[in-house]
Design an enzyme around this catalytic site. Structure first.
Site, PDB file in Angstrom:
ATOM      1  N   ASP A 123     -11.530   2.955   5.093  1.00 22.03           N
ATOM      2  CA  ASP A 123     -12.076   1.639   4.727  1.00 22.03           C
ATOM      3  C   ASP A 123     -13.486   1.435   5.283  1.00 22.03           C
ATOM      4  OD1 ASP A 123     -12.033  -0.706   3.350  1.00 22.03           O
ATOM      5  OD2 ASP A 123     -10.537  -1.708   4.586  1.00 22.03           O
TER       6      ASP A 123
ATOM      7  N   GLN B 208      -4.609  -1.457   9.993  1.00 17.94           N
ATOM      8  CA  GLN B 208      -4.457  -2.747   9.308  1.00 17.94           C
ATOM      9  C   GLN B 208      -4.954  -3.869  10.222  1.00 17.94           C
ATOM     10  OE1 GLN B 208      -3.338  -3.269   6.068  1.00 17.94           O
ATOM     11  NE2 GLN B 208      -3.837  -5.427   6.393  1.00 17.94           N
TER      12      GLN B 208
ATOM     13  N   LYS C 276       0.847  -1.201   0.000  1.00 17.54           N
ATOM     14  CA  LYS C 276       0.000   0.000   0.000  1.00 17.54           C
ATOM     15  C   LYS C 276       0.884   1.254   0.000  1.00 17.54           C
ATOM     16  CE  LYS C 276      -3.722  -2.413   2.348  1.00 17.54           C
ATOM     17  NZ  LYS C 276      -4.324  -2.831   3.613  1.00 17.54           N
TER      18      LYS C 276
END
Ligand code: NAP
Length: 290
Positions: free
Chosen positions: A124, A101, A57
């Site tokens: 997200d 994460q 990422k």
């Protein structure tokens, strides 16, 4: 990309090409800015796959001109240390997007940590605020990366979910559940299956579109209706060390009309969505500060 498989043509849903296309368009937009959007990533613990994902990422972000800062913590980090960092990032105007994460080390309260993220930096769609918007059919700030990537991939191939029976295998908060909600929003008829589902095969047989997000190989040719559209979100590693999906690609591609490969299908689309979401959040915040 079309391939002859068995007695018919199958179209491979090529996530790599679409990622490249979306990201080169995005780079032009970012190049036109006189500042860099910033994505902050929190990585706690020693999960080897997470370290690889975060590294990918970061590399992708930097190629695009997105600043990416990664805050790493060891396995024993306290909840408060992470909450404090999130609060600092929430209050830092240079940071546009925050990603925690997953998975987090077991002793940490995942919901509490995710809910610490300011909804307008929630890249997200992890917070209760944004998830609640999604569940009630309203607009979250941005849509969850993996399901968003799946829909972008289907859109690219002109696949309309309206009226189709979409079977989602997996009900996690990360993939299966938001995927089902987003397919519903597109007017699909949705069935969600999970580890307690009885007779998975006969349900999958009725799918116009199958989206599998489990993490083990369980979809075989005889489970899938002819011309089904198959999207494979799963990632696991075989005994040969190779990355594989939930779907036996070799056999299922003989009966499906479209199929996404692993690797090269949904994975690249998830990263593309993360970058698009970072930019979208940047735009929201800039508009607000005008
Ligand atoms: P997860 O939290 O472990 O959820 C797995 C889901 O699969 C659960 O809902 C589970 O049911 C269900 N399941 C397990 N065994 C099953 C079976 N035999 N039959 C039917 N359902 C079964 O995993 P996740 O985070 O959703 O991720 C799913 C997969 O997608 C993983 O392989 C992950 O690595 C991959 N993934 C890929 C991407 C990408 O970018 N390609 C992104 C995220 C995740 P229960 O709820 O009943 O336990």
């Amino acid at each position: 990309m079309n391939k002859i498989r068995g007695d018919k043509l199958v179209t491979i849903l090529d996530g790599k090409s679409l990622r490249d296309k979306l990201l080169s368009d995005l780079k032009l937009k970012i190049d036109a800015l006189n500042e860099k959007p910033e994505l902050a990533v929190i990585l706690a613990g020693e999960d080897a796959a997470s370290k690889i994902y975060v590294n990918n990422k970061k590399k992708t972000a930097e190629k695009l001109g997105i600043k990416s800062s990664v805050y790493t913590y060891d396995e024993n980090v306290s909840e408060q240390a992470i909450l404090d960092k999130i609060s600092e990032l929430n209050n830092d105007n240079r940071v546009n997007a925050i990603l925690v994460q997953l998975p987090l080390p077991k002793h940490l309260d995942k919901s509490k940590i995710l809910d610490g993220i300011s909804p307008d930096k929630d890249v997200d769609c992890f917070t209760t605020y944004n998830y609640g918007k999604l569940a009630t059919g309203l607009e979250p700030y941005v849509y969850p990366c993996t399901p968003k990537g799946v829909l972008l991939l289907l859109d690219e191939y002109g696949i309309d979910l309206d009226g189709k029976h979409v079977v989602v295998v997996g009900r996690s908060n990360l993939v299966g559940k938001p995927m089902a909600l987003m397919a519903l929003k597109r007017n699909a008829t949705v069935t969600v299956c999970h580890s307690h589902t009885k007779d998975l095969k006969s349900i999958i047989k009725t799918a116009d579109v199958l989206i599998s997000a489990v993490g083990e190989v369980l979809i075989e040719e005889d489970m899938v209706r002819r011309n089904c559209i198959v999207v494979d979100v799963g990632i696991s590693r075989g005994s040969d060390g190779k990355i594989r999906g939930d779907v036996n690609f070799e056999s299922v591609s003989k009966v499906s009309s479209y199929i996404s490969p692993v690797p090269g299908g949904v994975g690249p689309m998830t990263i593309a969505s993360l970058m698009l979401n970072t930019y979208e959040l940047y735009v929201v915040q800039k508009k607000r500060s005008l």
